[in-house]
Design a protein around this motif. Sequence first.
Motif: not given
Length: 213
Positions: A157-166, A191-193, A208-211
Amino acid sequence: ILITTQVNVTGSKLYDDEYIKEKVLKKGDLKKNSAYQVLMGLIAPTKDIPFIDKVSVGFETPSHLRINLKEKEMLGVIEADDGNYVYFDDDGIVKEISKRKLDSVIPVGGLKATKPVIGKSLSIDKDALKALLNTVKALRKYKISVDAVNFDGKSRISCVSGNVEVDFGSYDYLNEKIMRFDIILKKLDGKSGKLHLENWTPQTTDVVFQIKE
């Protein structure tokens, strides 16, 4: 005779007021009679407006009517195998099937509903359905605004919130991952990533947040 001079529409932003008046108010010789409209609204309420669960007609004043709409409670929307949009509630029950896609309902990608039926459970894998409902409910609980929830295969599962994908990865510890996503997302403003929560466990807590370049 109570002559209708004004009609207000409340309860939904999905439709133009004039469309609702046309659909709800009864035609005929008594159409301008306020008492007639309220009485007919009780005897023969309108039931065929998509996304609307209940319609009521009442008095504001003897000549001023109010049409109140109650929208169907919808948790999310997925596509059917025929291209229609299938809206479902907290229990995974299909509430509406439509060609119209509402921006106010969280879209779910990666899953397809086969031959959906209003009033029946979503026709998708049971484990995926459970994870889907848990995911969207948790996002709503923490008031996380997301643009989409995506399923990759049956267990990712993943989701997108604005410029951030998790990336949440598997269903394991899903609620805990979403709780941490809520905390971290507030620190990623501007931030975006991609945020990697797929490997998170109570024992492995590194995130980890991958920019995005």
